[in-house]
Design a protein around this motif. Structure first.
Motif, PDB file in Angstrom:
ATOM      1  N   PHE A   1       1.075  -1.357  -0.009  1.00  0.00           N
ATOM      2  CA  PHE A   1      -0.117   0.400  -0.253  1.00  0.00           C
ATOM      3  C   PHE A   1       0.734   1.228   0.165  1.00  0.00           C
ATOM      4  N   ARG A   2       0.527   2.588  -0.432  1.00  0.00           N
ATOM      5  CA  ARG A   2       0.828   3.800  -0.327  1.00  0.00           C
ATOM      6  C   ARG A   2       0.548   4.652   0.671  1.00  0.00           C
ATOM      7  N   GLN A   3       0.497   5.589   0.630  1.00  0.00           N
ATOM      8  CA  GLN A   3       0.408   7.139   1.572  1.00  0.00           C
ATOM      9  C   GLN A   3       1.142   8.231   1.586  1.00  0.00           C
TER      10      GLN A   3
ATOM     11  N   VAL B   1       4.258   6.967   1.044  1.00  0.00           N
ATOM     12  CA  VAL B   1       5.398   6.471   1.995  1.00  0.00           C
ATOM     13  C   VAL B   1       5.169   5.021   1.958  1.00  0.00           C
ATOM     14  N   TYR B   2       5.595   3.383   1.187  1.00  0.00           N
ATOM     15  CA  TYR B   2       5.066   2.816   1.067  1.00  0.00           C
ATOM     16  C   TYR B   2       5.039   1.503   1.923  1.00  0.00           C
ATOM     17  N   TYR B   3       3.951   0.837   1.982  1.00  0.00           N
ATOM     18  CA  TYR B   3       3.492  -0.354   3.191  1.00  0.00           C
ATOM     19  C   TYR B   3       3.800  -1.487   2.812  1.00  0.00           C
TER      20      TYR B   3
ATOM     21  N   GLN C   1       6.527  -0.684   8.864  1.00  0.00           N
ATOM     22  CA  GLN C   1       7.009   1.024   9.122  1.00  0.00           C
ATOM     23  C   GLN C   1       7.224   1.443   8.240  1.00  0.00           C
ATOM     24  N   GLY C   2       6.823   1.314   7.006  1.00  0.00           N
ATOM     25  CA  GLY C   2       6.803   1.900   5.770  1.00  0.00           C
ATOM     26  C   GLY C   2       8.381   2.557   5.179  1.00  0.00           C
ATOM     27  N   THR C   3       8.592   2.833   3.772  1.00  0.00           N
ATOM     28  CA  THR C   3       9.880   2.901   3.732  1.00  0.00           C
ATOM     29  C   THR C   3       9.122   4.023   2.651  1.00  0.00           C
ATOM     30  N   GLN C   4       9.993   5.389   2.235  1.00  0.00           N
ATOM     31  CA  GLN C   4       9.470   6.692   2.085  1.00  0.00           C
ATOM     32  C   GLN C   4      10.124   6.475   0.394  1.00  0.00           C
ATOM     33  N   VAL C   5       8.872   6.852  -0.476  1.00  0.00           N
ATOM     34  CA  VAL C   5       9.252   6.599  -1.956  1.00  0.00           C
ATOM     35  C   VAL C   5       9.870   8.296  -2.419  1.00  0.00           C
TER      36      VAL C   5
END
Length: 124
Positions: free
Chosen positions: A37-39, A93-95, A116-120
């Motif tokens: 997912f992404r936010q 942020v990709y989860y 925890q998510g990783t920023q793209v």
């Protein structure tokens, strides 16, 4: 309890590529549907892609089809998201998420565990 750890995010120019990875801590990784997912700031979390436990059933959001590829390696307890042709609107942020079910879902509420998510970040 399942723990998920994402890696691979970063800053890339438009048109570039990134490969995200998500390591799953559970013993029965192949029994989980895995999804990305992404936010983006100010927006709701949205479905990107999901893959079944065996890897034979895959779903993509319409906006990524043809550019992103989800895959999994059950021997390494890892799911991947290969992102090609990145656009500035892919910045988020990709989860990684896991669901102990049989059918991939596009709803975040279906997933039991989250990373925890990783920023793209994609620059124009």
């Amino acid at each position: 309890q399942v723990q998920l750890v994402e890696s691979g995010g970063g800053l890339v120019q438009a048109g570039g590529s990134l490969r995200l990875s998500c390591a799953h801590s559970g013993r029965t990784f192949s029994g989980y549907i895995m999804a990305w997912f992404r936010q983006a700031p100010g927006k709701e979390r949205e479905f990107v892609a999901a893959v079944s436990g065996s890897g034979t059933s895959i779903n993509y959001a319409g906006f990524v089809k043809g550019r992103f590829i989800i895959s999994r390696d059950n021997s390494k307890n890892t799911v991947y998201l290969q992102m090609n042709g990145l656009k500035p609107e892919d910045t988020a942020v990709y989860y990684c998420a896991a669901d102990a079910a049989s059918t991939p879902s596009i709803s975040p509420q279906s997933y039991d565990a989250w990373g925890q998510g990783t920023q793209v970040t994609v620059s124009s």
